[in-house]
Write a protein that holds these residues in place. Structure first.
Motif, PDB file in Angstrom:
ATOM      1  N   LYS A  15       6.414  59.369 -31.848  1.00 42.68           N
ATOM      2  CA  LYS A  15       5.952  58.010 -31.532  1.00 42.68           C
ATOM      3  C   LYS A  15       6.210  57.070 -32.715  1.00 42.68           C
ATOM      4  CE  LYS A  15       2.374  59.086 -28.139  1.00 42.68           C
ATOM      5  NZ  LYS A  15       0.939  59.080 -27.863  1.00 42.68           N
ATOM      6  N   THR A  16       5.908  57.547 -33.895  1.00 41.38           N
ATOM      7  CA  THR A  16       6.123  56.739 -35.103  1.00 41.38           C
ATOM      8  C   THR A  16       7.619  56.456 -35.295  1.00 41.38           C
ATOM      9  OG1 THR A  16       4.166  57.716 -36.129  1.00 41.38           O
ATOM     10  CG2 THR A  16       5.735  56.623 -37.594  1.00 41.38           C
ATOM     11  N   LEU A  23      11.602  48.682 -34.153  1.00 39.90           N
ATOM     12  CA  LEU A  23      11.573  47.631 -35.184  1.00 39.90           C
ATOM     13  C   LEU A  23      12.970  47.402 -35.770  1.00 39.90           C
ATOM     14  CD1 LEU A  23       8.281  48.407 -37.143  1.00 39.90           C
ATOM     15  CD2 LEU A  23       8.785  46.369 -35.791  1.00 39.90           C
ATOM     16  N   ILE A  24      13.688  48.496 -36.020  1.00 37.36           N
ATOM     17  CA  ILE A  24      15.048  48.388 -36.569  1.00 37.36           C
ATOM     18  C   ILE A  24      15.963  47.672 -35.577  1.00 37.36           C
ATOM     19  CG2 ILE A  24      17.098  49.744 -37.192  1.00 37.36           C
ATOM     20  CD1 ILE A  24      15.127  51.802 -38.444  1.00 37.36           C
ATOM     21  N   THR A  25      15.847  48.029 -34.300  1.00 38.88           N
ATOM     22  CA  THR A  25      16.668  47.382 -33.262  1.00 38.88           C
ATOM     23  C   THR A  25      16.355  45.893 -33.184  1.00 38.88           C
ATOM     24  OG1 THR A  25      16.744  49.450 -32.009  1.00 38.88           O
ATOM     25  CG2 THR A  25      17.288  47.442 -30.815  1.00 38.88           C
ATOM     26  N   ALA A  26      15.077  45.542 -33.229  1.00 42.11           N
ATOM     27  CA  ALA A  26      14.678  44.130 -33.170  1.00 42.11           C
ATOM     28  C   ALA A  26      15.218  43.374 -34.394  1.00 42.11           C
ATOM     29  CB  ALA A  26      13.158  44.013 -33.092  1.00 42.11           C
TER      30      ALA A  26
END
Length: 188
Positions: A15-16, A23-26
């Motif tokens: 999950k983490t 977050l990296i994709t965003a």
């Protein structure tokens, strides 16, 4: 119990990791959008610079148009005068035909006389037989010149020169002539 704790720990780690991947994709999307905006701005700046460069070149040309036209006219008159002098026409005829001064003709005549000693005897150009062609290739500051006729084909490299020279051409030397061109040396 240990298996259950281990399973929960693995699940939490996944999950983490997935949250971090999201977050990296965003962040990557935001960076890509920023890069696209920066690229669009660079393209707009380039287009504006090219447009301004064209305006400057046009303004320069328009400002010097009369000078360029006069230089071309003078060059044409020099060539015509030289051609008539070499054909044996007299200065008065040339002056009347081309509407140039005798001083202009005398200056051209002086140059023709200085150059004549370098021509030597019987140095008139003879037409090349066999439908000759020159084909130029341009690769920036240089390229090749390809000579083609019914009897031979060969290439010579060329490049723009500096100082008083305009272009450097790799014309085969006396020793190389026959091997590179398949022509007799007297045709060099």
């Amino acid at each position: 119990m240990q298996a259950e704790d281990f399973s929960k720990a693995i699940e939490q780690a996944y999950k983490t990791a997935l949250e971090q991947a999201d977050l990296i994709t965003a962040n990557a999307r935001e960076i890509r959008k920023a890069a696209e905006l920066e690229l669009d701005a660079a393209k707009a700046t380039r287009a504006a610079a090219e447009k301004e460069g064209e305006k400057m070149a046009q303004a320069y040309f328009e400002g010097r148009r009369e000078h360029f036209a006069e230089a071309a006219r003078t060059e044409l008159l020099r060539n015509l005068t030289r051609t008539h002098l070499e054909a044996g026409k007299n200065s008065d005829e040339i002056s009347e035909w081309l509407q140039v001064s005798n001083e202009f003709i005398e200056n051209i005549y002086a140059v023709v006389q200085r150059v004549a000693k370098y021509r030597g005897e019987n140095r008139e150009r003879t037409p090349i037989q066999g439908n000759p062609k020159l084909i130029y290739s341009d690769k920036g500051r240089g390229g090749t010149i390809r000579f083609e006729s019914e009897e031979t084909r060969f290439e010579m490299w060329w490049e723009f020169a500096g100082s008083d020279a305009l272009v450097i051409v790799d014309i085969p030397t006396l020793a190389q002539w026959h091997a590179r061109t398949n022509l007799p040396l007297d045709r060099r």
